[in-house]
Design a protein around this motif. Sequence first.
Motif, PDB file in Angstrom:
ATOM      1  N   ASP A 131       0.828  -1.197   0.000  1.00  0.00           N
ATOM      2  CA  ASP A 131       0.000   0.000   0.000  1.00  0.00           C
ATOM      3  C   ASP A 131       0.866   1.252   0.000  1.00  0.00           C
ATOM      4  O   ASP A 131       0.572   2.227  -0.719  1.00  0.00           O
ATOM      5  CB  ASP A 131      -0.925  -0.009   1.221  1.00  0.00           C
ATOM      6  N   ARG A 171       0.986   3.979  -3.082  1.00  0.00           N
ATOM      7  CA  ARG A 171       0.713   5.396  -2.839  1.00  0.00           C
ATOM      8  C   ARG A 171       1.882   6.266  -3.300  1.00  0.00           C
ATOM      9  O   ARG A 171       1.677   7.389  -3.770  1.00  0.00           O
ATOM     10  CB  ARG A 171       0.427   5.630  -1.356  1.00  0.00           C
ATOM     11  N   LYS A 204       1.758   6.349  -7.371  1.00  0.00           N
ATOM     12  CA  LYS A 204       0.683   7.202  -7.875  1.00  0.00           C
ATOM     13  C   LYS A 204       0.332   6.894  -9.339  1.00  0.00           C
ATOM     14  O   LYS A 204      -0.010   7.789 -10.108  1.00  0.00           O
ATOM     15  CB  LYS A 204       1.050   8.683  -7.734  1.00  0.00           C
ATOM     16  N   SER A 248      -9.477   2.425   4.149  1.00  0.00           N
ATOM     17  CA  SER A 248      -8.337   3.343   4.182  1.00  0.00           C
ATOM     18  C   SER A 248      -8.322   4.244   2.953  1.00  0.00           C
ATOM     19  O   SER A 248      -8.072   5.453   3.050  1.00  0.00           O
ATOM     20  CB  SER A 248      -7.035   2.540   4.266  1.00  0.00           C
ATOM     21  N   TRP A 249      -8.609   3.683   1.787  1.00  0.00           N
ATOM     22  CA  TRP A 249      -8.627   4.498   0.579  1.00  0.00           C
ATOM     23  C   TRP A 249      -9.881   5.356   0.499  1.00  0.00           C
ATOM     24  O   TRP A 249      -9.851   6.452  -0.100  1.00  0.00           O
ATOM     25  CB  TRP A 249      -8.527   3.594  -0.646  1.00  0.00           C
ATOM     26  N   TYR A 250     -10.962   4.894   1.072  1.00  0.00           N
ATOM     27  CA  TYR A 250     -12.179   5.700   1.073  1.00  0.00           C
ATOM     28  C   TYR A 250     -12.042   6.923   1.973  1.00  0.00           C
ATOM     29  O   TYR A 250     -12.476   8.025   1.626  1.00  0.00           O
ATOM     30  CB  TYR A 250     -13.359   4.843   1.531  1.00  0.00           C
ATOM     31  N   PRO A 298      -7.854   9.071   0.621  1.00  0.00           N
ATOM     32  CA  PRO A 298      -7.367   8.797  -0.738  1.00  0.00           C
ATOM     33  C   PRO A 298      -6.309   9.809  -1.164  1.00  0.00           C
ATOM     34  O   PRO A 298      -6.253  10.932  -0.644  1.00  0.00           O
ATOM     35  CB  PRO A 298      -8.626   8.931  -1.576  1.00  0.00           C
ATOM     36  N   ARG A 338      -8.717   6.360  -5.800  1.00  0.00           N
ATOM     37  CA  ARG A 338      -9.650   5.745  -4.855  1.00  0.00           C
ATOM     38  C   ARG A 338     -10.670   4.886  -5.591  1.00  0.00           C
ATOM     39  O   ARG A 338     -10.966   3.757  -5.167  1.00  0.00           O
ATOM     40  CB  ARG A 338     -10.358   6.810  -4.033  1.00  0.00           C
ATOM     41  N   VAL A 347      -9.037   1.574  -6.786  1.00  0.00           N
ATOM     42  CA  VAL A 347      -8.741   0.636  -5.702  1.00  0.00           C
ATOM     43  C   VAL A 347     -10.021   0.007  -5.175  1.00  0.00           C
ATOM     44  O   VAL A 347     -10.091  -1.222  -4.967  1.00  0.00           O
ATOM     45  CB  VAL A 347      -7.971   1.346  -4.572  1.00  0.00           C
TER      46      VAL A 347
END
Length: 493
Positions: free
Chosen positions: A158, A162, A165, A199-201, A204, A210, A213
């Motif tokens: 993760d 990130r 990107k 976590s992404w929600y 993000p 978002r 994922v």
Amino acid sequence: MNSNPSATASALSVLGRYWGWLVLAAWGGALLGLGLVRTAPLGLDEGAARGLLLIWSVFDRIINPIVTMGVPDFRALLFAPLGAYWTGSVFAAKVYTILLTFGGVALLHAWARRTGNTEAALLASALLLVSPPLIGQVDAMGSGVFLLLAFGLGAWLDQAYRRAKRPFGGWFFVQILCAGFAVTLHPAGLAYPLVLAWSWYSNPLDARLRRHVLIGLGVITLLILAVRQGWRAIDWFTSPVLALAQSLQPIAGGGEASLLLGWLLLTVAVVVVVADRRFLSADLLGRILLFSVLLGAVAADGAWALLLFILVMYRGVVLLIALNQAFGGHGLARQRGLVLGLLFVLATVFMVTDKSRIQGLREGVLNKQDVLIKLLADDVADLPEDAPFQAASQWPGRTMIAVKRTVFPLPRGAENGEALLRSISGITHLIFDHQNPANRDLARNIAELSGVAETTVLEEGGVIIHIRPVTGGRGPVHEPERSSRPRDDVPKL
């Protein structure tokens, strides 16, 4: 005698650079050399056994009934090197599992160091490596050690994604595959995609990443659950306390476990979660471990017990160090006296338990299911090579590896005994747990087949049924006398 400062510094630099490999060599050598891990085809996890059989059959191009057991979990993907180079070797599979397990512990160690407490990371990792729950899962090639690897790798992936990107870069697909891998292993594995999605929600990098994922995690999770139809070879709604107690035994799953140990570990886990709730709610891997314990409790087993134990070790040591420092004062006794004292007790208890495990394995102690499988394997070894043999087992993967013959999944109960006999044409042996409620109809059908179905083994863990061949007139064919073996020749707990 003059010392060489530069040579000493160089030696320490090399030791510091390769200390992980040295620890791996020492730990893995101790597991194999001391006999903590079996090299015999017994004690395996059913999912691992099915994955091994699939890979072995693919690389050896051998057709066997493994395809009738449904889609295996994604451990089979990791077992590909075993099929390519060491087909049929349980020893190689155990060594491979040791390497993967150490990799998972190393990832946890790195995560704990990133949280800011190098001392706690070192102590927790050292205790985990000698703990009975981890060693038991390594010996069984259980899903717990592979969940450990998936969770540790997932937290690192993760961060890599990130940083990259890139919406559909390599890190994206590797992370989605890792999440799917965790889901196939155990209900606790659902924590990975759920926590990662949240976590992404909630945090993000941008809306486009978002969306990708969340869609990717949703698709892979639903697809795997649909294809595999949930989880196979899982005992649902077992007692979490019993699972914890058995994981702390020398040989998990055998004999009467001390429920006091289970309650004690569960109480400590609740205290750790309540006291450390702020960190666990903010850290990705902390949340994954917490929710894996909560979700996996519906199918509490050795894998679930290992995850709870990991949570207690890595966060409990941090809390213990903070508690010790709160006493104030100077000196080792005041700063670390409580920590060192408690950890010394835990390490001693773990090593005593490991010693008992070694003694039990040397004496051939087996859990209840493996007792049945070994007795069937011994019977098969006594049969002539041309003697007909086809078994149906409640644990087909484990049984097939042990007996090295054709084994099918256990049939369901039929309308009556005659219907069952028609549906299992060609089957010579049935092996299953007759006390399991799911096998109640099957046991009733067998009771109706007097003269055809003969109970050759009756143990606490189950039965072995010999199905005699029948003539066209329904009567059993008389077979030559078989050598009888006393059924108390297998040590058991």
